[in-house]
Write an enzyme that holds these catalytic residues in place. Structure first.
Site, PDB file in Angstrom:
ATOM      1  N   TYR A   8       0.835  -1.212   0.000  1.00  0.00           N
ATOM      2  CA  TYR A   8       0.000   0.000   0.000  1.00  0.00           C
ATOM      3  C   TYR A   8       0.872   1.266   0.000  1.00  0.00           C
ATOM      4  O   TYR A   8       0.587   2.229  -0.726  1.00  0.00           O
ATOM      5  CB  TYR A   8      -0.909  -0.052   1.233  1.00  0.00           C
ATOM      6  CG  TYR A   8      -1.933   1.034   1.360  1.00  0.00           C
ATOM      7  CD1 TYR A   8      -3.125   1.003   0.635  1.00  0.00           C
ATOM      8  CD2 TYR A   8      -1.738   2.107   2.249  1.00  0.00           C
ATOM      9  CE1 TYR A   8      -4.084   1.993   0.789  1.00  0.00           C
ATOM     10  CE2 TYR A   8      -2.692   3.098   2.402  1.00  0.00           C
ATOM     11  CZ  TYR A   8      -3.867   3.041   1.671  1.00  0.00           C
ATOM     12  OH  TYR A   8      -4.810   4.029   1.826  1.00  0.00           O
ATOM     13  N   LYS A  12       0.853   4.111  -2.793  1.00  0.00           N
ATOM     14  CA  LYS A  12       0.481   5.494  -2.469  1.00  0.00           C
ATOM     15  C   LYS A  12       1.620   6.471  -2.748  1.00  0.00           C
ATOM     16  O   LYS A  12       1.378   7.642  -3.086  1.00  0.00           O
ATOM     17  CB  LYS A  12       0.003   5.588  -1.019  1.00  0.00           C
ATOM     18  CG  LYS A  12      -1.341   4.892  -0.775  1.00  0.00           C
ATOM     19  CD  LYS A  12      -2.387   5.309  -1.812  1.00  0.00           C
ATOM     20  CE  LYS A  12      -3.806   5.076  -1.365  1.00  0.00           C
ATOM     21  NZ  LYS A  12      -4.778   5.429  -2.418  1.00  0.00           N
TER      22      LYS A  12
HETATM   23  P1  NAP Z   1     -13.378   2.129   1.387  1.00  0.00           P
HETATM   24  O1  NAP Z   1     -14.406   2.594   2.375  1.00  0.00           O
HETATM   25  O2  NAP Z   1     -12.825   0.749   1.512  1.00  0.00           O
HETATM   26  O3  NAP Z   1     -13.955   2.371  -0.081  1.00  0.00           O
HETATM   27  C1  NAP Z   1     -13.203   2.031  -1.212  1.00  0.00           C
HETATM   28  C2  NAP Z   1     -14.147   1.793  -2.367  1.00  0.00           C
HETATM   29  O4  NAP Z   1     -13.368   1.430  -3.523  1.00  0.00           O
HETATM   30  C3  NAP Z   1     -15.105   0.618  -2.108  1.00  0.00           C
HETATM   31  O5  NAP Z   1     -16.433   0.987  -2.413  1.00  0.00           O
HETATM   32  C4  NAP Z   1     -14.595  -0.460  -3.043  1.00  0.00           C
HETATM   33  O6  NAP Z   1     -15.577  -1.342  -3.539  1.00  0.00           O
HETATM   34  C5  NAP Z   1     -14.024   0.363  -4.186  1.00  0.00           C
HETATM   35  N1  NAP Z   1     -13.136  -0.429  -5.019  1.00  0.00           N
HETATM   36  C6  NAP Z   1     -12.203  -1.336  -4.622  1.00  0.00           C
HETATM   37  N2  NAP Z   1     -11.607  -1.907  -5.677  1.00  0.00           N
HETATM   38  C7  NAP Z   1     -12.176  -1.362  -6.782  1.00  0.00           C
HETATM   39  C8  NAP Z   1     -11.986  -1.551  -8.169  1.00  0.00           C
HETATM   40  N3  NAP Z   1     -11.082  -2.436  -8.644  1.00  0.00           N
HETATM   41  N4  NAP Z   1     -12.734  -0.836  -9.033  1.00  0.00           N
HETATM   42  C9  NAP Z   1     -13.666   0.042  -8.578  1.00  0.00           C
HETATM   43  N5  NAP Z   1     -13.883   0.270  -7.268  1.00  0.00           N
HETATM   44  C10 NAP Z   1     -13.148  -0.421  -6.375  1.00  0.00           C
HETATM   45  O7  NAP Z   1     -12.093   3.076   1.422  1.00  0.00           O
HETATM   46  P2  NAP Z   1     -11.893   4.604   1.919  1.00  0.00           P
HETATM   47  O8  NAP Z   1     -11.373   4.546   3.292  1.00  0.00           O
HETATM   48  O9  NAP Z   1     -13.070   5.426   1.591  1.00  0.00           O
HETATM   49  O10 NAP Z   1     -10.655   5.012   0.991  1.00  0.00           O
HETATM   50  C11 NAP Z   1     -10.791   5.704  -0.240  1.00  0.00           C
HETATM   51  C12 NAP Z   1      -9.410   6.060  -0.766  1.00  0.00           C
HETATM   52  O11 NAP Z   1      -8.707   6.842   0.202  1.00  0.00           O
HETATM   53  C13 NAP Z   1      -8.533   4.836  -1.037  1.00  0.00           C
HETATM   54  O12 NAP Z   1      -7.732   5.075  -2.165  1.00  0.00           O
HETATM   55  C14 NAP Z   1      -7.674   4.759   0.208  1.00  0.00           C
HETATM   56  O13 NAP Z   1      -6.470   4.089  -0.028  1.00  0.00           O
HETATM   57  C15 NAP Z   1      -7.476   6.240   0.517  1.00  0.00           C
HETATM   58  N6  NAP Z   1      -7.121   6.518   1.909  1.00  0.00           N
HETATM   59  C16 NAP Z   1      -7.948   6.176   2.949  1.00  0.00           C
HETATM   60  C17 NAP Z   1      -7.566   6.466   4.266  1.00  0.00           C
HETATM   61  C18 NAP Z   1      -8.427   6.132   5.457  1.00  0.00           C
HETATM   62  O14 NAP Z   1      -7.986   6.356   6.592  1.00  0.00           O
HETATM   63  N7  NAP Z   1      -9.625   5.616   5.295  1.00  0.00           N
HETATM   64  C19 NAP Z   1      -6.338   7.091   4.512  1.00  0.00           C
HETATM   65  C20 NAP Z   1      -5.524   7.402   3.442  1.00  0.00           C
HETATM   66  C21 NAP Z   1      -5.921   7.129   2.139  1.00  0.00           C
HETATM   67  P3  NAP Z   1     -15.915  -2.725  -2.775  1.00  0.00           P
HETATM   68  O15 NAP Z   1     -16.586  -2.322  -1.515  1.00  0.00           O
HETATM   69  O16 NAP Z   1     -16.824  -3.457  -3.721  1.00  0.00           O
HETATM   70  O17 NAP Z   1     -14.609  -3.409  -2.549  1.00  0.00           O
END
Ligand code: NAP
Length: 249
Positions: free
Chosen positions: A150, A154
């Site tokens: 990851y 990133k």
């Molecule tokens: P999340 O709640 O897990 O949501 C991610 C979404 O992406 C899910 O709806 C998932 O669908 C979808 N997804 C996964 N694989 C996919 C694919 N191949 N094609 C299309 N859609 C896909 O994550 P989040 O926390 O909102 O994170 C969103 C972004 O922010 C990510 O890039 C993550 O790395 C980044 N981020 C998050 C955090 C944090 O603390 N949460 C911190 C830093 C960065 P499914 O449910 O069907 O798998």
């Protein structure tokens, strides 16, 4: 003027909040996620608030799926000129336990996904002479135990962003990255589960380390994405904005 935005991974979490925010900013929004049915909640929230949205099922890591999705969005919603590469997964493990599948899956969704989506959308942006790309990086880009895959993805998002900024700037397209810290979503809930702690304790533990004294919410990230997509941010490109409640992870 109404522009068309695509937010990937917009069924929930940061992507859903971003889709709603970009719709409130006046854009028509394609709510893209793996399963089209899962996009319904975000789409309904947008349309109930008077906005325009389209649910699109697509796998960002698959070139044919991406091409189909972008063509459909252009046809049904209008040529997309705003792209938020937000879809993401985690497959955390210490290096000695990390499988090739763990590595490949994470790199495929974040990096290959952002590449394929950006390549498909740039055609519309270049034609319009205007565009915005916002890529989701993370404080994990600076290194994080259990996240070699990851963190590499990133950090890769940041180099990808800066290169898009250089290549596409002459066509009126900016590219920037938002690097969130700890945000309360299903992704961080899954991390708490893996570590065997309750989500509430995990949030409190993380919040104690954050200068502003709280965990982040999806809306905190949506606000930063909205800024980069705005008309006024046209001279800001190739930047990485850490949105983490303090100066470092
Ligand atoms: P999340 O709640 O897990 O949501 C991610 C979404 O992406 C899910 O709806 C998932 O669908 C979808 N997804 C996964 N694989 C996919 C694919 N191949 N094609 C299309 N859609 C896909 O994550 P989040 O926390 O909102 O994170 C969103 C972004 O922010 C990510 O890039 C993550 O790395 C980044 N981020 C998050 C955090 C944090 O603390 N949460 C911190 C830093 C960065 P499914 O449910 O069907 O798998």
């Amino acid at each position: 003027m109404t522009r068309t935005a695509i937010v990937t991974g917009a069924a929930r979490g940061i992507g859903a909040a971003t889709a709603k925010r970009l719709a409130a900013d006046g854009n028509a929004v394609a709510v893209l996620d793996l399963d089209e049915a899962q996009c319904a909640q975000t789409v309904t929230a947008i349309t109930d608030a008077g906005g325009r949205a389209l649910a699109v099922g697509a796998n960002v890591a698959d070139a044919a799926s991406v091409e189909r999705a972008v063509a459909r969005i252009a046809e049904e919603l209008g040529a997309p000129t705003i792209l938020v590469n937000n879809a993401g997964i985690i497959r955390d493990n210490l290096l000695f336990k990390m499988t090739e599948d763990d590595w490949d899956a994470v790199l495929a969704v974040h990096l290959r996904g952002a590449f394929l989506m950006s390549r498909a959308v740039q055609e519309h942006q270049v034609k319009a002479g205007w565009g915005r790309v916002v890529n989701l990086s993370s404080t994990s880009a600076l290194g994080n135990r259990g996240q070699a895959n990851y963190a590499a993805a990133k950090a890769g998002m940041q180099g990808f962003t800066k290169t898009l900024a250089i290549e596409l700037g002459r066509f009126g397209v900016t590219a920037n990255a938002v690097a969130p810290g700890f945000i309360v979503t299903d992704m961080t809930r899954a991390t708490a589960e893996r570590l065997g702690v309750s989500f509430e304790d995990f949030i409190a533990h993380n919040a104690a380390e954050i200068p502003v004294g709280r965990a982040g919410a999806p809306d905190d990230i949506a606000a930063a994405v909205s800024y980069f997509c705005s008309e006024g941010a046209g001279f800001v490109s190739g930047q990485v904005l850490y949105v983490a409640g303090g100066p470092r992870a």
